[in-house]
Design a protein around this motif. Sequence first.
Motif, PDB file in Angstrom:
ATOM      1  N   ILE A 236       6.218  -5.151   6.663  1.00 44.63           N
ATOM      2  CA  ILE A 236       6.673  -4.119   5.727  1.00 44.63           C
ATOM      3  C   ILE A 236       6.567  -2.751   6.391  1.00 44.63           C
ATOM      4  O   ILE A 236       5.531  -2.417   6.980  1.00 44.63           O
ATOM      5  CB  ILE A 236       5.838  -4.126   4.435  1.00 44.63           C
ATOM      6  N   THR A 237       7.624  -1.955   6.281  1.00 43.79           N
ATOM      7  CA  THR A 237       7.637  -0.586   6.806  1.00 43.79           C
ATOM      8  C   THR A 237       7.977   0.384   5.683  1.00 43.79           C
ATOM      9  O   THR A 237       8.927   0.146   4.919  1.00 43.79           O
ATOM     10  CB  THR A 237       8.671  -0.436   7.938  1.00 43.79           C
ATOM     11  N   SER A 238       7.221   1.467   5.577  1.00 45.13           N
ATOM     12  CA  SER A 238       7.504   2.495   4.576  1.00 45.13           C
ATOM     13  C   SER A 238       8.629   3.390   5.078  1.00 45.13           C
ATOM     14  O   SER A 238       8.502   4.035   6.124  1.00 45.13           O
ATOM     15  CB  SER A 238       6.255   3.333   4.297  1.00 45.13           C
ATOM     16  N   LEU A 239       9.725   3.434   4.352  1.00 41.32           N
ATOM     17  CA  LEU A 239      10.853   4.292   4.716  1.00 41.32           C
ATOM     18  C   LEU A 239      10.639   5.717   4.220  1.00 41.32           C
ATOM     19  O   LEU A 239      11.266   6.656   4.729  1.00 41.32           O
ATOM     20  CB  LEU A 239      12.149   3.723   4.136  1.00 41.32           C
ATOM     21  N   THR A 240       9.781   5.881   3.216  1.00 44.36           N
ATOM     22  CA  THR A 240       9.378   7.187   2.694  1.00 44.36           C
ATOM     23  C   THR A 240       7.887   7.106   2.394  1.00 44.36           C
ATOM     24  O   THR A 240       7.287   6.031   2.463  1.00 44.36           O
ATOM     25  CB  THR A 240      10.120   7.521   1.379  1.00 44.36           C
ATOM     26  N   ASP A 241       7.275   8.228   2.046  1.00 47.19           N
ATOM     27  CA  ASP A 241       5.943   8.134   1.468  1.00 47.19           C
ATOM     28  C   ASP A 241       6.052   7.203   0.260  1.00 47.19           C
ATOM     29  O   ASP A 241       7.025   7.287  -0.507  1.00 47.19           O
ATOM     30  CB  ASP A 241       5.447   9.509   1.023  1.00 47.19           C
ATOM     31  N   SER A 242       5.086   6.327   0.080  1.00 47.00           N
ATOM     32  CA  SER A 242       5.294   5.265  -0.909  1.00 47.00           C
ATOM     33  C   SER A 242       4.009   4.862  -1.607  1.00 47.00           C
ATOM     34  O   SER A 242       2.909   4.979  -1.058  1.00 47.00           O
ATOM     35  CB  SER A 242       5.907   4.030  -0.230  1.00 47.00           C
ATOM     36  N   VAL A 243       4.200   4.374  -2.835  1.00 49.79           N
ATOM     37  CA  VAL A 243       3.125   3.764  -3.617  1.00 49.79           C
ATOM     38  C   VAL A 243       3.610   2.390  -4.051  1.00 49.79           C
ATOM     39  O   VAL A 243       4.726   2.245  -4.565  1.00 49.79           O
ATOM     40  CB  VAL A 243       2.780   4.590  -4.873  1.00 49.79           C
ATOM     41  N   SER A 244       2.783   1.384  -3.848  1.00 49.73           N
ATOM     42  CA  SER A 244       3.129   0.034  -4.297  1.00 49.73           C
ATOM     43  C   SER A 244       1.871  -0.689  -4.748  1.00 49.73           C
ATOM     44  O   SER A 244       0.750  -0.282  -4.427  1.00 49.73           O
ATOM     45  CB  SER A 244       3.847  -0.756  -3.194  1.00 49.73           C
TER      46      SER A 244
ATOM     47  N   HIS B  73      13.396  -0.440  -3.517  1.00 45.60           N
ATOM     48  CA  HIS B  73      13.408   0.869  -4.165  1.00 45.60           C
ATOM     49  C   HIS B  73      12.431   0.848  -5.337  1.00 45.60           C
ATOM     50  O   HIS B  73      12.031  -0.224  -5.805  1.00 45.60           O
ATOM     51  CB  HIS B  73      14.818   1.206  -4.652  1.00 45.60           C
ATOM     52  N   ALA B  74      12.057   2.025  -5.816  1.00 47.58           N
ATOM     53  CA  ALA B  74      11.150   2.104  -6.958  1.00 47.58           C
ATOM     54  C   ALA B  74      11.701   1.274  -8.111  1.00 47.58           C
ATOM     55  O   ALA B  74      12.867   1.389  -8.479  1.00 47.58           O
ATOM     56  CB  ALA B  74      10.958   3.556  -7.379  1.00 47.58           C
ATOM     57  N   GLY B  75      10.853   0.415  -8.664  1.00 49.38           N
ATOM     58  CA  GLY B  75      11.268  -0.467  -9.749  1.00 49.38           C
ATOM     59  C   GLY B  75      11.570  -1.880  -9.302  1.00 49.38           C
ATOM     60  O   GLY B  75      11.678  -2.793 -10.129  1.00 49.38           O
ATOM     61  N   ASP B  76      11.706  -2.091  -7.980  1.00 47.84           N
ATOM     62  CA  ASP B  76      11.966  -3.425  -7.445  1.00 47.84           C
ATOM     63  C   ASP B  76      10.654  -4.192  -7.250  1.00 47.84           C
ATOM     64  O   ASP B  76       9.598  -3.591  -6.995  1.00 47.84           O
ATOM     65  CB  ASP B  76      12.670  -3.355  -6.087  1.00 47.84           C
ATOM     66  N   MET B  77      10.752  -5.515  -7.333  1.00 49.80           N
ATOM     67  CA  MET B  77       9.626  -6.395  -7.007  1.00 49.80           C
ATOM     68  C   MET B  77      10.101  -7.420  -5.995  1.00 49.80           C
ATOM     69  O   MET B  77      11.159  -8.031  -6.186  1.00 49.80           O
ATOM     70  CB  MET B  77       9.111  -7.114  -8.256  1.00 49.80           C
ATOM     71  N   LEU B  78       9.333  -7.604  -4.930  1.00 52.24           N
ATOM     72  CA  LEU B  78       9.662  -8.601  -3.918  1.00 52.24           C
ATOM     73  C   LEU B  78       8.693  -9.772  -4.043  1.00 52.24           C
ATOM     74  O   LEU B  78       7.476  -9.602  -3.918  1.00 52.24           O
ATOM     75  CB  LEU B  78       9.561  -8.007  -2.516  1.00 52.24           C
ATOM     76  N   PHE B  79       9.243 -10.959  -4.290  1.00 46.73           N
ATOM     77  CA  PHE B  79       8.430 -12.173  -4.269  1.00 46.73           C
ATOM     78  C   PHE B  79       8.331 -12.677  -2.842  1.00 46.73           C
ATOM     79  O   PHE B  79       9.344 -12.971  -2.190  1.00 46.73           O
ATOM     80  CB  PHE B  79       9.032 -13.255  -5.164  1.00 46.73           C
TER      81      PHE B  79
ATOM     82  N   SER C  92       2.741 -13.738  -3.238  1.00 51.79           N
ATOM     83  CA  SER C  92       2.488 -12.341  -3.548  1.00 51.79           C
ATOM     84  C   SER C  92       3.703 -11.728  -4.226  1.00 51.79           C
ATOM     85  O   SER C  92       4.846 -12.053  -3.878  1.00 51.79           O
ATOM     86  CB  SER C  92       2.155 -11.561  -2.265  1.00 51.79           C
ATOM     87  N   MET C  93       3.442 -10.858  -5.189  1.00 51.02           N
ATOM     88  CA  MET C  93       4.498 -10.058  -5.792  1.00 51.02           C
ATOM     89  C   MET C  93       4.243  -8.604  -5.390  1.00 51.02           C
ATOM     90  O   MET C  93       3.240  -8.002  -5.803  1.00 51.02           O
ATOM     91  CB  MET C  93       4.510 -10.196  -7.312  1.00 51.02           C
ATOM     92  N   LEU C  94       5.129  -8.064  -4.563  1.00 47.89           N
ATOM     93  CA  LEU C  94       5.023  -6.681  -4.115  1.00 47.89           C
ATOM     94  C   LEU C  94       5.863  -5.816  -5.048  1.00 47.89           C
ATOM     95  O   LEU C  94       7.078  -6.009  -5.164  1.00 47.89           O
ATOM     96  CB  LEU C  94       5.520  -6.558  -2.672  1.00 47.89           C
ATOM     97  N   MET C  95       5.209  -4.859  -5.715  1.00 50.37           N
ATOM     98  CA  MET C  95       5.859  -4.055  -6.748  1.00 50.37           C
ATOM     99  C   MET C  95       5.975  -2.608  -6.281  1.00 50.37           C
ATOM    100  O   MET C  95       4.973  -1.932  -6.080  1.00 50.37           O
ATOM    101  CB  MET C  95       5.057  -4.145  -8.036  1.00 50.37           C
ATOM    102  N   MET C  96       7.214  -2.126  -6.090  1.00 49.78           N
ATOM    103  CA  MET C  96       7.456  -0.763  -5.626  1.00 49.78           C
ATOM    104  C   MET C  96       7.380   0.201  -6.802  1.00 49.78           C
ATOM    105  O   MET C  96       8.115   0.072  -7.779  1.00 49.78           O
ATOM    106  CB  MET C  96       8.823  -0.653  -4.966  1.00 49.78           C
ATOM    107  N   ILE C  97       6.494   1.166  -6.685  1.00 46.02           N
ATOM    108  CA  ILE C  97       6.288   2.140  -7.752  1.00 46.02           C
ATOM    109  C   ILE C  97       6.928   3.475  -7.410  1.00 46.02           C
ATOM    110  O   ILE C  97       7.603   4.094  -8.243  1.00 46.02           O
ATOM    111  CB  ILE C  97       4.779   2.306  -8.023  1.00 46.02           C
ATOM    112  N   GLU C  98       6.752   3.917  -6.176  1.00 44.66           N
ATOM    113  CA  GLU C  98       7.345   5.188  -5.739  1.00 44.66           C
ATOM    114  C   GLU C  98       7.783   5.048  -4.289  1.00 44.66           C
ATOM    115  O   GLU C  98       7.080   4.465  -3.469  1.00 44.66           O
ATOM    116  CB  GLU C  98       6.324   6.322  -5.865  1.00 44.66           C
TER     117      GLU C  98
ATOM    118  N   TRP D 285       2.602   5.138 -11.866  1.00 42.74           N
ATOM    119  CA  TRP D 285       1.562   5.438 -10.894  1.00 42.74           C
ATOM    120  C   TRP D 285       2.124   6.106  -9.633  1.00 42.74           C
ATOM    121  O   TRP D 285       2.009   5.596  -8.522  1.00 42.74           O
ATOM    122  CB  TRP D 285       0.817   4.168 -10.490  1.00 42.74           C
ATOM    123  N   THR D 286       2.744   7.244  -9.796  1.00 41.08           N
ATOM    124  CA  THR D 286       3.205   8.006  -8.640  1.00 41.08           C
ATOM    125  C   THR D 286       2.006   8.690  -7.991  1.00 41.08           C
ATOM    126  O   THR D 286       0.911   8.744  -8.572  1.00 41.08           O
ATOM    127  CB  THR D 286       4.220   9.061  -9.068  1.00 41.08           C
ATOM    128  N   MET D 287       2.197   9.240  -6.806  1.00 36.73           N
ATOM    129  CA  MET D 287       1.101   9.953  -6.147  1.00 36.73           C
ATOM    130  C   MET D 287       0.612  11.117  -6.996  1.00 36.73           C
ATOM    131  O   MET D 287      -0.590  11.382  -7.073  1.00 36.73           O
ATOM    132  CB  MET D 287       1.544  10.420  -4.757  1.00 36.73           C
TER     133      MET D 287
END
Length: 349
Positions: free
Chosen positions: A233-241, A218-224, A156-162, A50-52
Motif C-alpha cells: 500500500i502506498t499513500s498517494l496523499t496524506d491519508s487516514v485509514s 478514495h475516501a469512502g472506499d473499502m478494500l477487502f 482484512s478490510m481496509l477502510m479509507m477515511i481521508e 475521522w479526518t486528521m
Amino acid sequence: MSVSQCKLNVPVEHYLATQLTLEQFEEKFLRPGHPVVLQGVLPNLPLSKWTMEYLSKTVGNNEVNVRGKTDQADYKTGKSYTIRQTTFQEYVDDLKRKTHRGTTSYMAVQNISKTFPQLQEECILPNIIGKIHNSPFLWVGHKGHYEYCHYDPDASMLMMIEGEKQARLFSCSDHENLYPNPLGSKGKTIQSQVDCDNPNMNKFPKFANATCHYCTLHAGDMLFIPAFWWHQITSLTDSVSANAFFGDSGVDKYISRILEPPVYTAFKHWLTNVIEQNRSFASFERTLERLHLCVENLILKQFHEVAQESHIKTLVAEILLFLGLEKLPEFKGGGKHPPPIKIRGLRWR
C-alpha cells in the motif's frame, strides 16, 4: 500503480457493498479469496468523520507509537524500523510541515480501543465484516509513504477515511514469486524482500511470474484483502485509514478453509515462521512436550477458532517435519498450562 515487471496486471473489481448481506459477501468474496473494492457503506458510518482535523481535536493529546526510518530500504522490505512515542498532534504537525521526521515516519496499526478510547462509541464497523479476529486499528501516513509488501494471517478490510492510497495485491498462489523473508523473521506478518516500486529482477527473477491486482482507493472506499494475500500500500496523499482483521463466521470454518489449497502453502509458511521465532528459547522444549495443546491454543488465540482434531494432527505433523523430528519428546510434567507459542517481535498491538 501496476507493476510493469509482473506477468499480468489486473484491476481489482468494484462492487456496491449495499447490495451484499454478510452471507453473500462471505460466499462471493471471503471464501473464494477474491479481493474487491466495496463502496456505498463507509460514508454512512460515524468513523467516516475521522479526518486528521477531527482526530486532532478529539484525540490530539493521546500518546501514539510511530514507526521511524520508513524511507530506508530495510523498511521497504519489512526488515526493520524504529519506534518512538509522541502525541497524535505532534505527529500530525510533523506530517503537515513535511519535516524530515514527518516524511520518514508512519503512525501504523494503532489499536483504537487502547490508544483512542474516546473513539470507541464511533467505531461501528460495516455489517459485512464477520467474526473479528483482532482490531480495529488506525493508520495515518504522509503522501508518498510506501508500506512494505506483506501478508497477514487474517482477512482484512481496509477502510479509507481521508485521502487516497494505491494498493497492489498478489495471490497466495504467488507465494514463492514474492520471496518471503527468511523463516524466523519477527512479527505477525510475512514480509516480502521485493520492493514493488523498484524490483531487483536479477536478485528476484521469479517476481516476473507474479500477477499484480491493483486499485486506487478514495475516501469512502473499502478494500477487502483476503487472508494470506500479499499486499503493498502506498499513500498517494496524506491519508487516514482504519482496518479490521476478521475471518469466517462459525467455530471452525476459517481454519478448515485455510488448510486447503491454495492458501495452505502460505499458512504453512506463516506457522513455521512462528515456530522458528520460538525455537531458540529455553521454553521451546516444554512446548514440544505438549505441542498438540500448544497448537490448539495458538489457533484459538489468533483466530478464535476451535480446531478439529484432524486439523491439529496435520499441523503438528508439519511442525515435526519442519524441525526434522520423528516424534515429540515425552512430557515430564510441571505446570497446568503449557508455554504458549508466542508471536515474537509483535510491536504495539
